[in-house]
Design a protein around this motif. Structure first.
Motif, PDB file in Angstrom:
ATOM      1  N   GLN A 387       0.777  -0.986   0.147  1.00 16.97           N
ATOM      2  CA  GLN A 387       0.002  -0.003  -0.189  1.00 16.97           C
ATOM      3  C   GLN A 387       0.824   1.199   0.047  1.00 16.97           C
ATOM      4  OE1 GLN A 387      -2.505  -0.468   3.601  1.00 16.97           O
ATOM      5  NE2 GLN A 387      -3.798  -2.036   2.620  1.00 16.97           N
ATOM      6  N   GLU A 522      -5.865  -2.828  -8.705  1.00 18.31           N
ATOM      7  CA  GLU A 522      -5.888  -3.186  -7.017  1.00 18.31           C
ATOM      8  C   GLU A 522      -6.422  -4.497  -6.783  1.00 18.31           C
ATOM      9  OE1 GLU A 522      -9.006  -0.149  -5.949  1.00 18.31           O
ATOM     10  OE2 GLU A 522     -10.580  -1.295  -7.089  1.00 18.31           O
ATOM     11  N   ASP A 611      -4.295  -4.143  -1.438  1.00 20.07           N
ATOM     12  CA  ASP A 611      -2.595  -3.847  -1.740  1.00 20.07           C
ATOM     13  C   ASP A 611      -2.458  -2.531  -2.422  1.00 20.07           C
ATOM     14  OD1 ASP A 611      -3.548  -4.247  -4.269  1.00 20.07           O
ATOM     15  OD2 ASP A 611      -2.112  -5.788  -4.846  1.00 20.07           O
ATOM     16  N   SER A 612      -3.695  -1.648  -2.515  1.00 18.64           N
ATOM     17  CA  SER A 612      -3.080  -0.523  -3.248  1.00 18.64           C
ATOM     18  C   SER A 612      -3.913   0.656  -2.318  1.00 18.64           C
ATOM     19  CB  SER A 612      -3.829  -0.350  -4.641  1.00 18.64           C
ATOM     20  OG  SER A 612      -3.474  -1.286  -5.351  1.00 18.64           O
ATOM     21  N   TRP A 613      -4.716   0.512  -1.748  1.00 20.15           N
ATOM     22  CA  TRP A 613      -5.297   1.540  -1.011  1.00 20.15           C
ATOM     23  C   TRP A 613      -5.075   1.473   0.625  1.00 20.15           C
ATOM     24  CZ3 TRP A 613      -7.582   5.794  -3.198  1.00 20.15           C
ATOM     25  CH2 TRP A 613      -7.843   5.733  -4.710  1.00 20.15           C
ATOM     26  N   ILE A 614      -4.971   2.680   1.114  1.00 18.71           N
ATOM     27  CA  ILE A 614      -4.652   2.658   2.796  1.00 18.71           C
ATOM     28  C   ILE A 614      -6.090   3.191   3.528  1.00 18.71           C
ATOM     29  CG2 ILE A 614      -3.129   3.617   4.614  1.00 18.71           C
ATOM     30  CD1 ILE A 614      -1.013   4.282   2.733  1.00 18.71           C
TER      31      ILE A 614
END
Length: 706
Positions: A387, A522, A611-614
């Motif tokens: 992330q 994502e 795995d892409s956005w926090i």
């Protein structure tokens, strides 16, 4: 054998066949893929993403996408194919079958008088005494005279009518489809044929196979080197904290391919002073720690510094060579991180390349410990590192602060946000990123314009990104097929529906990542885990980009499950139709199996992490009760004598105090992270194992506040 002129005319046909056989199906496949390929341009459309240039389709970029080496080779082969077709069609010499009736202009079976009459007529036209043209003379001798002789001589005519040739039965002729200049070498055609057979049929495939095997033997199915996989297995530990994941990640063998130049020493030392606070160094002994850091292998050191430069958004200050190296490191990152996640959920490797290559394909099946479970703590740490790399957010920003488990990291993924703006808005009762999401669009606009001081266009960009951030819900059930309860040793079936919703109505989209130089889809990871024992019981990777693949996978899984349960065709059709409708509405099905552990009550947590956005993680609790084994043998067997309930005996059941499961929080601020994790879960010791339990399931929806 056939004469050399005939072989020479067949050579272009042979070459055309060899080219067309692989060329035609490959071209059809390439066209079908190009037609079915979806445009990956579903992004937020904010100013930062537009200026990054990733989604800008300029004329030169489109030409570059078309003028690739593969496309150029394909076009060249089609040009050669067209030339061969034209050449074959217009060859001066054509292979013709001897037809005496056609030569004389008669119908088959004509009488002798008709044959003589036709011969006289053609003799007047083509006889050398009547026509001095050399071509007419040749045609008269080679065709007319031969045809007349074949039809007037009784034996020749009988041979022609019976065998199709005036000379009788003809033997089989064999030729070599090679050019004439290769065959006119003093009777050396057999040697040339042998060379062609050995060269094309044996040596060429052998050389290609050796080249392919020598290259593919170094990589796994995910194009990750076996040396990388062996290093990850060796360094992975069950107590690996998220702050230590970076040290394992940079040990990839792919980073050794990046050159370490002498000219990079000074820029890297300056970069070290800039990102020193992000490294796991003891600031009290900074000189000793600094010397220890630079004594490591230069390739991992360079890779870690370049990644830290990307996380702190300092890549613009790097030299052009280091910027290219940083881009190469980021290009390797997605598949290396995915492989590292699988390593945390898979068995231990002995370090050999062959074993690691086999384990790469079996990671989703074989667990990492004897109980059949992976490790939760390092898996979450790898996903959090992914992330941060996608969003270019420092690892230190994930320190828990202000009631938020992720600290200020979720805010830093929004455009124009920095520490000053975060401090301003957190003073206005916006303590966490979830509070910021729960606000209406109008309230956010007022907060950003009045408190943060953003312009109207900047507020619009922030709102575009907020509309793209996904909201997740998950419904999980665990059961044993055909049984009422779950007993130790049973094969438990996990069924999870993960639903994604966005404010803008999209399902599959690309994340907002203006600092990441490549297109990034994502992905989501579903982890059914026991946080008290740091074990992952079931894991599954989920993607919302390809709806057709999701429909196919869900239909197949539901079909197999209802078939095992003995459902009727009507019920099976209804179940598949319901699953397809769910997928089309934005849900994805994750199904799998795990082996039930020892008897007891377990408070499991179902994590859904992106795995892409926090800050868009979803957690739900699942209370699972596993009974003592009473069913003997395999599934469907007879009950054992020891497990048969006796009449008149009251069953006693001890109640185990259920603990609230603790959230897995980021631990980037922890200095001591290699402590072993103690299992605090109680085990049921009563006689509940003799009583059939009910299925334990839990359905949770909505977004839990961390």
């Amino acid at each position: 054998m056939a004469n050399s002129e005939e072989n020479n005319s067949l050579f272009p046909i042979f070459i055309l066949s060899m080219i067309a056989l692989p060329l035609v199906p490959y071209t059809i496949l390439k066209l079908v893929r190009a037609a079915s390929k979806k445009a990956k341009s579903i992004h937020c459309g904010c100013s930062d993403c537009a200026q990054s240039g990733k989604y800008r389709k300029s004329v030169f970029k489109r030409i570059g996408n078309v003028l690739t080496c593969g496309n150029f080779t394909l076009v060249l082969l089609w040009v050669i194919t067209g030339f061969l077709v034209y050449y074959i069609k217009n060859m001066s010499r054509e292979i013709q079958v001897f037809e005496p009736f056609n030569i004389l202009g008669l119908e088959p079976g004509a009488s002798d008088s008709a044959i003589k009459k036709a011969y006289r007529r053609l003799s007047i036209q083509y006889h050398p005494d009547k026509n001095p043209d050399p071509a007419a003379h040749k045609y008269f001798v080679d065709s007319i005279s031969k045809a007349y002789q074949a039809l007037t001589d009784p034996i020749s005519r009988e041979n022609f009518e019976k065998y199709g040739h005036p000379d009788g039965r003809q033997g089989f002729q064999m030729g070599i489809a090679l050019p004439e200049f290769l065959l006119n070498n003093g009777g050396a055609s057999s040697g040339i044929l042998l060379i062609w057979i050995v060269g094309i049929c044996i040596l060429l495939p052998l050389v290609l196979a050796v080249i392919y095997l020598s290259r593919s033997s170094k990589y796994t199915g995910n194009y990750v080197k076996n040396d990388t996989l062996a290093a990850y297995y060796h360094l992975m530990k069950p107590s690996l904290a998220p702050s230590k994941v970076m040290e394992v990640f940079v040990r990839a063998a792919e980073f050794l391919e990046i050159p370490v130049r002498r000219s990079d020493d000074e820029p890297l030392h300056k970069l070290f002073m800039t990102v020193r606070g992000e490294l796991n160094l003891d600031l009290k002994n900074i000189k000793k720690e600094q010397a220890k850091f630079w004594k490591q292998h230069p390739a991992p050191v360079k890779a870690e510094l370049l990644i830290q430069a990307h996380l702190t958004r300092e890549t613009a200050s790097l030299t052009p060579d280091l910027q290219r190296d940083c881009k190469q490191v980021l290009e390797f990152s997605p598949r290396l991180l995915e492989e590292l996640i699988k390593v945390s959920l898979s068995p231990k490797c002995d370090g050999s390349a062959s074993n690691c290559n086999k384990l790469s394909d079996q990671m989703a099946i074989i667990p990492r410990n004897s109980k059949g479970h992976g490790w939760l703590r390092p898996a979450v740490g790898v996903i959090e590192l992914s992330q941060c790399i996608v969003q270019a957010v420092p690892l230190s920003a994930r320190k828990a602060a202000g009631g938020s488990a992720d600290g200020t990291a979720p805010f830093l993924q929004l455009p124009y946000f920095n520490d000053d703006i975060i401090k301003k808005i957190t003073r206005k009762k916006v303590r966490t990123f979830q509070d910021f999401q729960d606000m209406s669009a109008q309230e956010r606009a007022e907060l950003l314009s009045e408190v943060a001081g953003l312009s109207p266009s900047q507020v619009v960009d922030v709102e575009k990104v907020m509309e793209l951030i996904p909201s997740l819900t998950v419904e999980v059930t665990c059961e044993t097929e055909g049984e009422e309860g779950i007993q130790e040793g049973d094969v438990v079936t996990v069924k999870a529906w993960v639903t994604l919703k966005r404010t803008n109505g999209l399902i599959g989209a690309l994340p907002h990542a203006p600092y990441y130089p490549f297109h990034r889809e994502e992905n989501f990871w579903l982890l059914l885990a026991d946080p008290n024992s740091n074990s992952v019981w079931f894991s599954h990777k989920i993607s919302f980009m390809d709806e057709a693949a999701a429909v196919s996978a869900a239909s197949t899984a539901i079909d197999e499950r209802v078939e095992v349960l003995g459902a009727s065709p009507k019920e099976k059709t209804a179940a598949i139709r319901e699953a397809v409708e769910k997928v089309k509405s934005g849900s994805r099905l994750a199904m799998g199996k795990f082996m039930a552990v020892a008897e007891g009550n377990y408070n499991l947590t179902c994590h859904v992490l992106c795995d892409s956005w926090i800050g868009c993680e979803q957690k739900s609790t699942l209370k699972l009760k596993i009974l003592k084994r009473t069913r003997a043998g395999t599934r469907g067997g007879q009950l054992g004598d020891a497990g048969t309930p006796e009449d008149g005996v009251e069953e006693e059941e001890e109640e185990i105090e259920e603990e609230e499961d603790e959230d897995i929080e980021s631990e980037y601020s922890d200095e001591e992270d290699d402590e072993p994790i103690v299992n605090k879960k109680g085990i049921a010791n009563g006689k509940a194992g003799r009583k059939k339990g009910k299925q334990s399931s839990s359905e949770s929806s909505g977004s839990d506040e961390e």
